[in-house]
Design a protein around this motif. Structure first.
Motif, mmCIF file in Angstrom:
data_model
loop_
_atom_site.group_PDB
_atom_site.id
_atom_site.type_symbol
_atom_site.label_atom_id
_atom_site.label_comp_id
_atom_site.label_asym_id
_atom_site.label_seq_id
_atom_site.Cartn_x
_atom_site.Cartn_y
_atom_site.Cartn_z
ATOM 1 N N ASP A 136 0.890 -1.299 -0.009
ATOM 2 C CA ASP A 136 -0.057 0.154 0.161
ATOM 3 C C ASP A 136 0.927 1.204 -0.046
ATOM 4 O O ASP A 136 0.440 2.349 -0.740
ATOM 5 C CB ASP A 136 -1.056 0.049 1.203
ATOM 6 C CG ASP A 136 -0.209 -0.048 2.381
ATOM 7 O OD1 ASP A 136 0.672 -0.890 2.674
ATOM 8 O OD2 ASP A 136 -0.796 0.615 3.490
ATOM 9 N N VAL A 137 2.335 1.074 0.611
ATOM 10 C CA VAL A 137 2.808 2.189 0.716
ATOM 11 C C VAL A 137 3.603 2.454 -0.607
ATOM 12 O O VAL A 137 3.833 3.636 -1.209
ATOM 13 C CB VAL A 137 3.935 2.505 1.721
ATOM 14 C CG1 VAL A 137 4.779 3.368 1.956
ATOM 15 C CG2 VAL A 137 3.086 2.234 3.125
ATOM 16 N N ARG A 192 -9.945 8.590 -9.905
ATOM 17 C CA ARG A 192 -10.031 9.582 -8.936
ATOM 18 C C ARG A 192 -11.221 10.859 -9.241
ATOM 19 O O ARG A 192 -11.978 11.426 -8.514
ATOM 20 C CB ARG A 192 -8.846 10.325 -8.375
ATOM 21 C CG ARG A 192 -8.053 9.297 -7.436
ATOM 22 C CD ARG A 192 -6.700 10.154 -7.022
ATOM 23 N NE ARG A 192 -6.547 9.943 -5.801
ATOM 24 C CZ ARG A 192 -5.608 10.253 -4.879
ATOM 25 N NH1 ARG A 192 -4.624 10.972 -5.686
ATOM 26 N NH2 ARG A 192 -5.290 9.823 -3.703
ATOM 27 N N SER A 240 -2.780 2.372 -7.742
ATOM 28 C CA SER A 240 -3.614 1.677 -6.898
ATOM 29 C C SER A 240 -2.803 0.384 -6.444
ATOM 30 O O SER A 240 -2.084 0.119 -7.158
ATOM 31 C CB SER A 240 -4.859 1.436 -7.375
ATOM 32 O OG SER A 240 -4.802 0.516 -8.704
ATOM 33 N N ASN A 241 -3.289 -0.233 -5.645
ATOM 34 C CA ASN A 241 -2.733 -1.863 -5.232
ATOM 35 C C ASN A 241 -2.912 -2.239 -6.292
ATOM 36 O O ASN A 241 -2.212 -3.375 -6.609
ATOM 37 C CB ASN A 241 -3.428 -2.242 -3.878
ATOM 38 C CG ASN A 241 -2.812 -1.412 -2.678
ATOM 39 O OD1 ASN A 241 -1.553 -0.890 -2.585
ATOM 40 N ND2 ASN A 241 -3.357 -1.627 -1.696
ATOM 41 N N ARG A 291 -0.941 5.310 -13.657
ATOM 42 C CA ARG A 291 -1.046 6.607 -13.158
ATOM 43 C C ARG A 291 -2.038 7.410 -13.967
ATOM 44 O O ARG A 291 -3.209 8.125 -13.277
ATOM 45 C CB ARG A 291 0.214 7.269 -13.149
ATOM 46 C CG ARG A 291 1.383 6.900 -12.468
ATOM 47 C CD ARG A 291 2.461 7.702 -12.238
ATOM 48 N NE ARG A 291 2.611 8.631 -11.228
ATOM 49 C CZ ARG A 291 3.422 9.376 -10.860
ATOM 50 N NH1 ARG A 291 4.441 9.490 -11.684
ATOM 51 N NH2 ARG A 291 3.285 10.083 -9.817
ATOM 52 N N GLY A 301 1.852 6.710 -6.862
ATOM 53 C CA GLY A 301 0.657 7.317 -7.341
ATOM 54 C C GLY A 301 -0.337 6.499 -8.036
ATOM 55 O O GLY A 301 -0.770 6.854 -9.022
ATOM 56 N N ALA A 354 2.418 1.824 -3.519
ATOM 57 C CA ALA A 354 1.257 2.045 -4.488
ATOM 58 C C ALA A 354 1.151 3.523 -4.430
ATOM 59 O O ALA A 354 1.042 4.561 -5.123
ATOM 60 C CB ALA A 354 -0.058 1.535 -4.204
ATOM 61 N N ARG A 355 1.116 4.125 -3.123
ATOM 62 C CA ARG A 355 0.883 5.677 -2.758
ATOM 63 C C ARG A 355 1.904 6.325 -3.220
ATOM 64 O O ARG A 355 2.012 7.314 -3.805
ATOM 65 C CB ARG A 355 0.575 5.665 -1.243
ATOM 66 C CG ARG A 355 0.200 7.019 -0.828
ATOM 67 C CD ARG A 355 -0.195 7.191 0.641
ATOM 68 N NE ARG A 355 0.650 6.716 1.624
ATOM 69 C CZ ARG A 355 0.427 5.524 2.315
ATOM 70 N NH1 ARG A 355 -0.787 5.167 2.119
ATOM 71 N NH2 ARG A 355 1.225 5.087 3.195
ATOM 72 N N LYS A 356 3.468 5.862 -3.159
ATOM 73 C CA LYS A 356 4.388 6.750 -3.487
ATOM 74 C C LYS A 356 4.570 6.541 -4.971
ATOM 75 O O LYS A 356 5.127 7.800 -5.508
ATOM 76 C CB LYS A 356 5.619 5.900 -2.915
ATOM 77 C CG LYS A 356 6.042 6.230 -1.334
ATOM 78 C CD LYS A 356 7.205 5.620 -0.895
ATOM 79 C CE LYS A 356 7.604 6.019 0.728
ATOM 80 N NZ LYS A 356 8.367 6.814 0.539
#
Length: 136
Positions: A63-64, A112, A72-73, A105, A70, A66-68
């Motif tokens: 999850d981290v 979103r 999704s998992n 991305r 930009g 994916a967030r870094k």
């Protein structure tokens, strides 16, 4: 009087998730013993060096990562990224993004944008009918 309460324990995997770290990269004593809520709070307020190093350099859980990046998992899964990544590996991907990362991305940004559009539409509809939002 109530009897002394037994401290609540959690599995190391749960504690690692709450700390946002990758369990296999933690010291063996952390991986092999339950963590109390008090110990978890102590790790949050006064992190040992190993925890500081993991948070700074990784490897990071999915999850981290994916967030870094930009995305999704699910995007990581579609790209075949199964291993935890370090900061250096993430920086290398961001510096020279492969085609899958560019696509993911863009896809994530579209998802979103659509979620925001639906949220705004629902807010307009509620305002028009003068009903409060549902709290699910």
């Amino acid at each position: 009087m109530s009897p002394d309460k037994k401290p609540q324990n959690m599995k190391p995997l749960t504690a690692a998730a709450k700390l946002g770290i990758y369990l296999p990269a933690t010291p063996e004593e952390f991986r092999n013993s339950p963590v109390t809520r008090a110990q978890l709070e102590e790790l949050r307020t006064n992190p040992p060096q190993w925890l500081l190093d993991l948070r700074a350099d990784g490897p990071f859980p999915r999850d981290v990562v994916a967030r870094k990046l930009g995305i999704s998992n699910s995007g990581l899964g579609r790209a075949g990224v199964e291993d935890a990544l370090t900061n250096a590996e993430i920086d290398a991907l961001l510096a020279a993004p492969p085609e899958w990362l560019v696509k993911e991305r863009e896809n994530f940004a579209e998802v979103r944008k659509e979620a925001e559009r639906v949220k705004a539409k629902d807010a307009e509809r509620r305002a028009a009918t003068n009903r409060p939002a549902k709290n699910w």
